[in-house]
Scaffold this active site. Structure first.
Site, PDB file in Angstrom:
ATOM      1  N   CYS A 113      65.578  43.914  29.562  1.00 34.25           N
ATOM      2  CA  CYS A 113      65.211  45.206  28.967  1.00 34.25           C
ATOM      3  C   CYS A 113      66.419  46.127  29.020  1.00 34.25           C
ATOM      4  CB  CYS A 113      64.055  45.832  29.740  1.00 34.25           C
ATOM      5  SG  CYS A 113      63.530  47.418  29.058  1.00 34.25           S
ATOM      6  N   CYS A 117      65.324  51.250  33.779  1.00 32.23           N
ATOM      7  CA  CYS A 117      64.801  52.270  34.698  1.00 32.23           C
ATOM      8  C   CYS A 117      65.227  51.904  36.124  1.00 32.23           C
ATOM      9  CB  CYS A 117      63.285  52.320  34.604  1.00 32.23           C
ATOM     10  SG  CYS A 117      62.711  52.642  32.935  1.00 32.23           S
ATOM     11  N   CYS A 332      53.505  44.942  38.892  1.00 32.89           N
ATOM     12  CA  CYS A 332      54.268  45.729  37.920  1.00 32.89           C
ATOM     13  C   CYS A 332      55.696  45.911  38.375  1.00 32.89           C
ATOM     14  CB  CYS A 332      53.686  47.129  37.802  1.00 32.89           C
ATOM     15  SG  CYS A 332      52.122  47.180  37.042  1.00 32.89           S
TER      16      CYS A 332
HETATM   17  N1  SAH Z   1      58.698  48.718  29.288  1.00 31.91           N
HETATM   18  C1  SAH Z   1      57.385  49.187  29.265  1.00 31.91           C
HETATM   19  C2  SAH Z   1      56.354  48.150  29.633  1.00 31.91           C
HETATM   20  C3  SAH Z   1      56.683  47.233  30.793  1.00 31.91           C
HETATM   21  S1  SAH Z   1      56.636  47.910  32.393  1.00 31.91           S
HETATM   22  C4  SAH Z   1      57.233  50.417  30.136  1.00 31.91           C
HETATM   23  O1  SAH Z   1      58.143  50.707  30.880  1.00 31.91           O
HETATM   24  O2  SAH Z   1      56.225  51.089  30.014  1.00 31.91           O
HETATM   25  C5  SAH Z   1      54.915  48.163  32.771  1.00 31.91           C
HETATM   26  C6  SAH Z   1      54.669  49.267  33.784  1.00 31.91           C
HETATM   27  O3  SAH Z   1      55.149  48.905  35.094  1.00 31.91           O
HETATM   28  C7  SAH Z   1      55.396  50.555  33.420  1.00 31.91           C
HETATM   29  O4  SAH Z   1      54.571  51.659  33.608  1.00 31.91           O
HETATM   30  C8  SAH Z   1      56.510  50.560  34.423  1.00 31.91           C
HETATM   31  O5  SAH Z   1      57.058  51.822  34.611  1.00 31.91           O
HETATM   32  C9  SAH Z   1      55.833  50.003  35.648  1.00 31.91           C
HETATM   33  N2  SAH Z   1      56.764  49.584  36.693  1.00 31.91           N
HETATM   34  C10 SAH Z   1      58.033  49.153  36.565  1.00 31.91           C
HETATM   35  N3  SAH Z   1      58.562  48.882  37.772  1.00 31.91           N
HETATM   36  C11 SAH Z   1      57.605  49.136  38.698  1.00 31.91           C
HETATM   37  C12 SAH Z   1      57.525  49.012  40.113  1.00 31.91           C
HETATM   38  N4  SAH Z   1      58.547  48.564  40.808  1.00 31.91           N
HETATM   39  N5  SAH Z   1      56.363  49.373  40.722  1.00 31.91           N
HETATM   40  C13 SAH Z   1      55.316  49.776  40.006  1.00 31.91           C
HETATM   41  N6  SAH Z   1      55.314  49.897  38.653  1.00 31.91           N
HETATM   42  C14 SAH Z   1      56.447  49.580  38.004  1.00 31.91           C
HETATM   43 FE1  SF4 Z   2      62.269  48.322  30.791  1.00 32.55          FE
HETATM   44 FE2  SF4 Z   2      61.901  50.517  32.263  1.00 32.55          FE
HETATM   45 FE3  SF4 Z   2      59.767  49.179  31.307  1.00 32.55          FE
HETATM   46 FE4  SF4 Z   2      61.305  48.125  33.283  1.00 32.55          FE
HETATM   47  S1  SF4 Z   2      60.032  49.951  33.388  1.00 32.55           S
HETATM   48  S2  SF4 Z   2      60.547  47.054  31.465  1.00 32.55           S
HETATM   49  S3  SF4 Z   2      63.359  48.847  32.664  1.00 32.55           S
HETATM   50  S4  SF4 Z   2      61.350  50.240  30.120  1.00 32.55           S
END
Ligand code: SAH
Ligand code: SF4
Length: 339
Positions: A113, A117, A332
């Site tokens: 991705c 983040c 997640c």
């Molecule tokens: N890229 C998209 C969808 C995939 S991530 C997005 O970011 O929305 C799906 C969800 O998991 C998102 O809300 C994301 O912020 C969350 N997520 C990512 N890393 C996480 C973590 N370490 N703990 C909990 N949630 C997390």
């Molecule tokens: Fe991509 Fe951020 Fe979603 Fe992770 S949480 S999959 S880095 S957009």
């Protein structure tokens, strides 16, 4: 070159049977074997004549996706590492919730991705490539073939940013709808907040749920978590969300990861409630799942409950996401998609 049958619509399968001078009924049978009976080979399509199967096999296979690794969590969650013919892999998770008959597939939309983040394992890898619609569909079919069960819900919450692969995601959505018979309302697309794409998506007036990864109540905190905040700020995002809700008539879901002493304070809850005041939404609080290389910790259960209470007091429906599959890193943000 062999073609792959998985991911084709009925009319696309009819083109194949037409070329073979076979009746449209054959196409229906093949379609049924793929989507309802979830077979993995043409030989299993036993109501097709043997010579017809042989002819079909000359040009087609059912699938090219392979299960590289399968892990089963103590709570029943299953995580698959799925490999495509070019050797790239993604993770797909099947979740069951004891009190419901639903089987939810959490699918990936990209390998890696680009959004990166700071709290997410997927982003650490950078962007490798988009998945085709067929590759997205193959994830759900892989689950069905492996378990013999029908998936009832799909969430685009695996690896990747679905709105940065919108065309293929929409194509997959269409097939989930018509060929898998998974109602649009049982499909959720989660996004980090790509504003132009949210505006584009709004025009399709989908009945699926849009989930937005907000994670912070203001620009400063959000920018620390998500560099995308510097391109698409939380204030502009609000306008895009209001427009989306107006166009589709649908309530959105706001996702908020709960990080200890970072975004889980009383002030944050108040500020979030103010931000969400005019937005027709439900809120989903996600206890942070730890990921190597990050400094973040999960909020305490007590803090999550207080935070929830404040938001509820402001009139929002709030759920706390059940942690599934944490013992196999299937929760997640823990999906790395590596062998
Ligand atoms: N890229 C998209 C969808 C995939 S991530 C997005 O970011 O929305 C799906 C969800 O998991 C998102 O809300 C994301 O912020 C969350 N997520 C990512 N890393 C996480 C973590 N370490 N703990 C909990 N949630 C997390
Ligand atoms: Fe991509 Fe951020 Fe979603 Fe992770 S949480 S999959 S880095 S957009």
């Amino acid at each position: 070159m062999n073609g792959v049958l998985s991911g084709l619509s009925l009319s696309e399968i009819e083109k194949i049977t037409d070329e073979m001078n076979a009746s449209k009924f054959r196409a229906k049978q093949i379609h049924n074997w793929i989507y309802s009976k979830s077979v993995s080979s043409i030989d299993e399509m036993t109501d097709l004549a043997k010579d017809f199967r042989e002819k079909l096999k000359e040009k087609y296979t059912v699938t090219e996706a392979k299960i590289k690794i399968k892990q089963v969590s103590s709570d029943g969650t299953i995580k698959y590492l799925i490999e495509y013919p070019d050797g790239e892999c993604v993770e797909t998770v099947l979740m069951r919730f004891d009190n419901r008959a639903n089987l939810t597939a959490c699918v990936s939309s990209q390998v890696g991705c680009a959004v990166n983040c700071s709290f997410c394992a997927t982003g650490k890898r950078g962007f490798i490539r988009n998945l085709t619609s067929k590759e997205i569909i193959e994830q759900v079919l892989t689950i069905q073939r492996d378990t013999g069960l029908k998936v009832t819900n799909v969430v685009f919450m695996g690896q990747g940013e679905p709105l940065l692969n919108l065309d293929n995601v929409l194509k997959a959505l269409e097939i989930f709808n018509t060929d898998f018979q998974i109602g649009a309302r049982r499909i959720t697309i989660s996004t980090s907040g790509i504003i132009p794409k949210i505006n584009e998506l709004a025009k399709f007036e989908l009945q699926s749920t849009l989930a937005i990864s907000l994670h912070a109540p203001n620009h400063k905190l959000r920018a620390e978590l998500m560099s995308i905040e510097n391109n698409y700020s939380i204030e502009e995002l609000k306008n895009a969300l209001l427009n989306y809700i107006d166009k589709t008539g649908r309530r959105i879901t706001v996702e908020y990861i709960m990080i200890k002493d970072f975004n889980d304070t009383f002030e944050c809850a108040k500020e979030l409630a103010t931000y969400l005041k005019d937005i027709k939404c439900n809120v989903n609080l996600i206890p942070y799942n730890s990921v190597d290389q990050t400094k973040y910790k999960k909020s305490s259960g007590d803090n999550i409950m207080k935070f929830k209470y404040i938001l509820e007091h402001s009139g929002k429906k709030v759920t706390v996401r059940l942690e599934r599959g944490a013992d196999i890193d299937a929760a997640c943000g823990q999906l790395k998609g590596r062998k």
